[in-house]
Enzyme design. Structure first.
Site, PDB file in Angstrom:
ATOM      1  N   LYS A 120     -10.663  15.601  39.377  1.00  0.00           N
ATOM      2  CA  LYS A 120     -11.430  14.672  38.537  1.00  0.00           C
ATOM      3  C   LYS A 120     -10.551  14.118  37.419  1.00  0.00           C
ATOM      4  O   LYS A 120     -10.572  12.923  37.118  1.00  0.00           O
ATOM      5  CB  LYS A 120     -12.637  15.385  37.914  1.00  0.00           C
ATOM      6  N   LYS A 139     -13.764  24.467  32.100  1.00  0.00           N
ATOM      7  CA  LYS A 139     -14.069  25.176  33.347  1.00  0.00           C
ATOM      8  C   LYS A 139     -14.655  26.525  32.961  1.00  0.00           C
ATOM      9  O   LYS A 139     -14.651  26.888  31.779  1.00  0.00           O
ATOM     10  CB  LYS A 139     -12.798  25.365  34.180  1.00  0.00           C
ATOM     11  N   ARG A 140     -15.179  27.281  33.949  1.00  0.00           N
ATOM     12  CA  ARG A 140     -15.665  28.610  33.628  1.00  0.00           C
ATOM     13  C   ARG A 140     -14.573  29.414  32.919  1.00  0.00           C
ATOM     14  O   ARG A 140     -13.379  29.246  33.201  1.00  0.00           O
ATOM     15  CB  ARG A 140     -16.080  29.339  34.904  1.00  0.00           C
TER      16      ARG A 140
HETATM   17  C1  PLP Z   1     -15.878  20.242  38.447  1.00  0.00           C
HETATM   18  C2  PLP Z   1     -16.661  21.211  37.658  1.00  0.00           C
HETATM   19  C3  PLP Z   1     -16.322  22.566  37.690  1.00  0.00           C
HETATM   20  C4  PLP Z   1     -15.131  23.100  38.456  1.00  0.00           C
HETATM   21  O1  PLP Z   1     -14.008  23.099  37.597  1.00  0.00           O
HETATM   22  P1  PLP Z   1     -12.655  23.898  37.970  1.00  0.00           P
HETATM   23  O2  PLP Z   1     -11.735  23.515  36.875  1.00  0.00           O
HETATM   24  O3  PLP Z   1     -12.216  23.361  39.298  1.00  0.00           O
HETATM   25  O4  PLP Z   1     -12.992  25.330  37.989  1.00  0.00           O
HETATM   26  C5  PLP Z   1     -17.076  23.448  36.934  1.00  0.00           C
HETATM   27  N1  PLP Z   1     -18.114  23.025  36.193  1.00  0.00           N
HETATM   28  C6  PLP Z   1     -18.462  21.727  36.129  1.00  0.00           C
HETATM   29  C7  PLP Z   1     -19.605  21.328  35.269  1.00  0.00           C
HETATM   30  C8  PLP Z   1     -17.755  20.775  36.861  1.00  0.00           C
HETATM   31  O5  PLP Z   1     -18.111  19.490  36.801  1.00  0.00           O
END
Ligand code: PLP
Length: 813
Positions: free
Chosen positions: A665, A554-555
């Site tokens: 996911k 994630k970020r």
């Molecule tokens: C789903 C997704 C996110 C969001 O991730 P979080 O863990 O909910 O912050 C960020 N980047 C990509 C490429 C994603 O597929």
């Protein structure tokens, strides 16, 4: 099935092959013998687009005949990723295309790998928009997404000397086969200039917006095919160009260079996506981008509406506008300007139409992410819009003062303006007053909006506030990302789960059936092996697919607490060195980008990489512990990592992550979660059962209390030998010979640990230990993974979109 619905005939393998050859020849001027993988990708994409176009025209006819209410989804970000496989699956042509490509002598995997990710977004917010347009088309809703066609998407990340390096992302926007440019529909957008006070013949105040320059907006349509191929909607992305007419003025004076310079300045508007996630930038170009999106979209909305009706007061019955965060909140003001200045409606009629049409989704609780814009900047770029905002505010505060004369404190908190050294406009306040519904993105988040973010707005208009918990599309995140799991589900449940994810519930009765858990286990191993092959190929590192895969992708942000994760990894490392063994071999995977200007986040990336280097190079922990930072996190990489994960890290400080979507996911792909009571984690835990979720840490109330008493600054870490050993290792030179490098992290943790890493450390460590021990019981583990999958049905974005349609947009089924 599709033939009945749309009268479009499904092509055979032979027909696809013919079309690919024809596209190569007549659109790309190439012959098969000399074609590269990229050429075949382009020719196949153009072929598929033809079928999408057939669906698009029949969809439009159907929607016009049904006089469907139209939803316009406005978002500064759409994080689409790759499209070829997704489009083929949704249309129902994947197998035919695979065969056609093979018969032409090419490898389908290599062809799909040629497609660059469309990274027109930073993270969760942009990916949500992408999941939503898939669900809207799948649910046959007449809807379109509206965004900006950035020439450069989110930067590409590489790691050099253990640090993040950013490179421009040239995703070939100018020749993407998916985008159809509509140059004939270009629109003129005024910007800058000033207001001339004047009155019409009846003596009404009638200000004139004068001397603006013009930006040209050029629409590009990306076709969005719903699952089953019946509905084909559009995502409309605008690029900015300069207008010839305004160049001429300067040109006539012979100032050619200035004319060209101005052209370049205009084109800059759609040049690049701002790369900061959850942080507001305050830059002039960003405000111009937000206005540009809104102005282009509203021209389209009014143009579409005029095709069907000349009664502007009935607009809210035919149109709904959803604002994805405050970034497009100027839509409210632009709509008022069009209704009042161009349609000559009186203010209250215009305001009623605007409020009934617009709705706003809030995405954050963090103060640094709340948008404000300087009044001075507005004055310069959007003088007429500033006037309108003043008028909205004047009327709002007038009404509040009249209705609650005993509550004068309301005026300061509700005002659209923030007074201070520099006067600013509060975009969240604007979005709230101009909308009939405001939603948060998970139950906890929606509750915190009303209780802590904007309690006074909740006080004056409680009926406006609602919740729509986020979801993700199972088409991309199960069917495409995890074909093995998809086949397993279809074999046991039939293929109805793809559009009715609640059917996963039926897996529960299989959880005790012989062989089923073993199937889930085998699927996971296969996905881990595939990821290991990819990592070996790309980074030259061999990982053990039998180890427990613990992933945080994630970020990179302090509130998401990658730091807590890596501190715990350091602890595991020290423990193995000391005791010589670990209960379960582990692989820790990290991936994610940091905003280029976010020093602490970049330092955390460096720490992860230096710890990884030390651990992976230490023979004492070989085979027991590996740590890897995967470069350039993006949708296509997420599709590989998520299905290969055993333990999903969702460890944000409680009360900071609005919802999260990667948590969904992972769980629907059979990972167990280690997480805090934050965002949608709470609802996921309720759904999958608390025995199938590793909970740890303080809850949101406890975090608030902890911060209020200031104890996050006063933890005596010396009293905890485990924490002090980890902190000591951080600055000991063990990971970087220069002991000053990680000093800022040490200092933050011991002086101003705003995200409460150390408060939650012990409870995190214990939960981790439990997970590691439980992983030894493989059958039970995978049985619990199966229960996670079975209970994740309500986190489909189809459920979310049905909720928006019913409760916010007034769109029925
Ligand atoms: C789903 C997704 C996110 C969001 O991730 P979080 O863990 O909910 O912050 C960020 N980047 C990509 C490429 C994603 O597929």
């Amino acid at each position: 099935m599709r033939t009945d619905a749309t009268n479009v005939k499904m092509p055979s393998v032979e027909e696809i092959k013919k079309s690919v050859i024809s596209k190569l020849r007549y659109s790309l001027c190439l012959e098969v013998d000399s074609a590269t993988n990229a050429d075949i990708f382009n020719a196949l994409a153009l072929t598929i687009r033809d079928y999408q176009l057939d669906g698009f025209f029949s969809t439009r006819k159907l929607q016009e005949k049904a006089k469907s209410k139209r939803l316009y989804y406005l978002s500064m970000e759409f994080l689409l990723g790759q499209s070829l496989r997704n489009n083929l699956m949704n249309i129902g042509l994947l197998q035919q295309a695979e065969h056609a490509v093979a018969e032409l002598g090419f490898d389908f995997e290599h062809i799909t790998a040629e497609e660059p990710d469309a990274a027109l977004g930073n993270g969760g917010l942009g990916r949500l928009a992408a999941c939503f347009i898939d669900s809207m088309a799948t649910l046959d809703i007449a809807a379109s997404g509206h965004g900006i066609k950035y020439e450069y998407g989110l930067f590409k990340q590489s790691i050099q000397h253990n640090q993040q390096v950013e490179q421009p992302d040239d995703w070939h926007s100018t020749h993407s086969p998916w985008l159809i440019e509509h140059h004939s529909q270009l629109m003129l957008i005024p910007l800058g200039g000033h207001i001339e006070e004047s009155y019409d013949i009846e003596g009404n105040y009638n200000p004139m917006w004068m001397d603006w320059k013009v930006i040209v907006g050029i629409p590009h349509d990306y076709l969005v095919t719903g699952y089953g191929g019946k509905t084909v909607n559009t995502l409309r992305l605008y690029s900015a160009g300069a207008s010839d007419s305004f160049d001429v003025h300067i040109f006539n004076r012979g100032d050619y260079l200035r004319a060209v310079g101005q052209k370049i300045a205009s084109e800059n508007i759609s040049k690049i996506l701002y790369p900061a996630d959850e942080i507001q930038s305050g830059k002039e170009l960003r405000l111009t981008q937000e206005y540009f999106l809104v102005a282009c979209t509203l021209r389209d909305i009014f143009h579409d509406y005029a095709q069907h009706s000349s009664d502007i007061t009935a607009l809210p019955e035919a149109v709904a506008i959803q604002l994805n965060d405050t970034h497009p909140a100027l839509a409210i003001v632009e709509m008022m300007r069009i209704l009042v200045d161009e349609h000559r409606l009186d203010w209250s009629a215009a305001w009623e139409i605007t409020q009934k049409t617009c709705a706003f989704t809030n995405h954050t609780l963090m103060p640094e992410a709340l948008e404000t814009w300087s009044v001075a900047l507005f004055e310069k770029l959007l003088p007429r819009h500033l006037q309108i905002i003043y008028e909205i505010n004047h009327r709002l505060l007038g009404e509040v003062a009249e209705k609650w004369p005993d509550k004068p404190h309301l005026l300061a908190s509700l005002s659209l303006f923030e007074e201070g050294a520099e006067k600013k406009i509060r975009m969240a306040n604007l979005a709230i007053v101009g909308s009939h519904k405001i939603n948060g993105v998970a139950k906890l988040h929606s509750e915190l909006i009303t209780q802590t973010l904007v309690p006074d707005f909740y006080f004056i208009t409680p009926e406006k506030f609602t919740n729509q918990t986020n979801g993700v599309t199972p088409r991309r995140w199960i069917q495409q990302a995890n074909p093995g799991l998809a086949m397993f589900l279809t074999r046991h449940l039939g293929n109805g789960w793809v559009t009715d994810l609640d059917r996963l519930q039926q897996l529960k009765k299989l959880a005790n059936e012989k062989g089923v858990v073993e199937e889930v286990q085998a699927l996971k191993l296969k996905n881990k092996q595939a990821l290991c092959r990819q990592i070996a190929f790309q980074q030259g590192v061999q990982l053990d697919p039998l180890a427990m895969f613990d992933c945080q992708v994630k970020r990179i942000h302090e509130y998401k607490r990658q730091l807590l994760n890596i501190l715990h990894v350091i602890h595991l490392y020290l423990e193995i060195i000391e005791s010589g063994h670990t209960p379960t071999p582990k692989v820790h995977l990290f991936a994610g980008k940091a905003a280029p200007g976010y020093a602490m986040a970049k330092l955390i990336i460096q720490l992860i990489n230096e710890v990884a280097k030390t651990i992976n190079g230490d023979p004492r922990v070989k085979g027991q512990l590996s740590v890897l930072f995967l470069e350039d996190y993006k949708v296509s990489l997420a599709e590989h990592i998520i299905p290969a994960t055993d333990l999903s890290e969702q460890i944000s400080t409680a009360g900071t992550e609005a919802s999260g979507t990667s948590n969904m996911k992972f769980a629907m792909n059979g990972a167990l979660t280690i997480g805090t009571l934050d965002g949608a984690n709470i609802e996921i835990r309720d759904a999958v059962g608390k025995e199938n979720f590793y909970l740890f840490g303080a809850n949101a109330d406890e975090i608030t209390t902890h911060r209020q008493v200031g104890s996050h600054n006063r933890i005596d870490h010396n009293r905890d030998p485990i924490v002090s050993a980890v902190l000591e290792a951080l600055i000991s030179g063990r990971f970087n010979a220069n002991t000053a490098v990680f000093q800022p992290i040490y200092h933050m943790l011991t002086n101003a640990d705003h995200y409460c890493h150390l408060l939650d450390f012990d409870s995190y460590r214990l939960a981790q230990h439990q997970a590691q021990t439980d992983f030894l019981q493989q059958r039970q583990w995978h049985q619990r993974a199966l229960l996670n999958i079975a209970n994740m049905g309500s986190f489909s974005s189809d459920r979310t979109i049905r909720g928006y349609a019913k409760e916010i947009w007034g769109i029925g089924f």
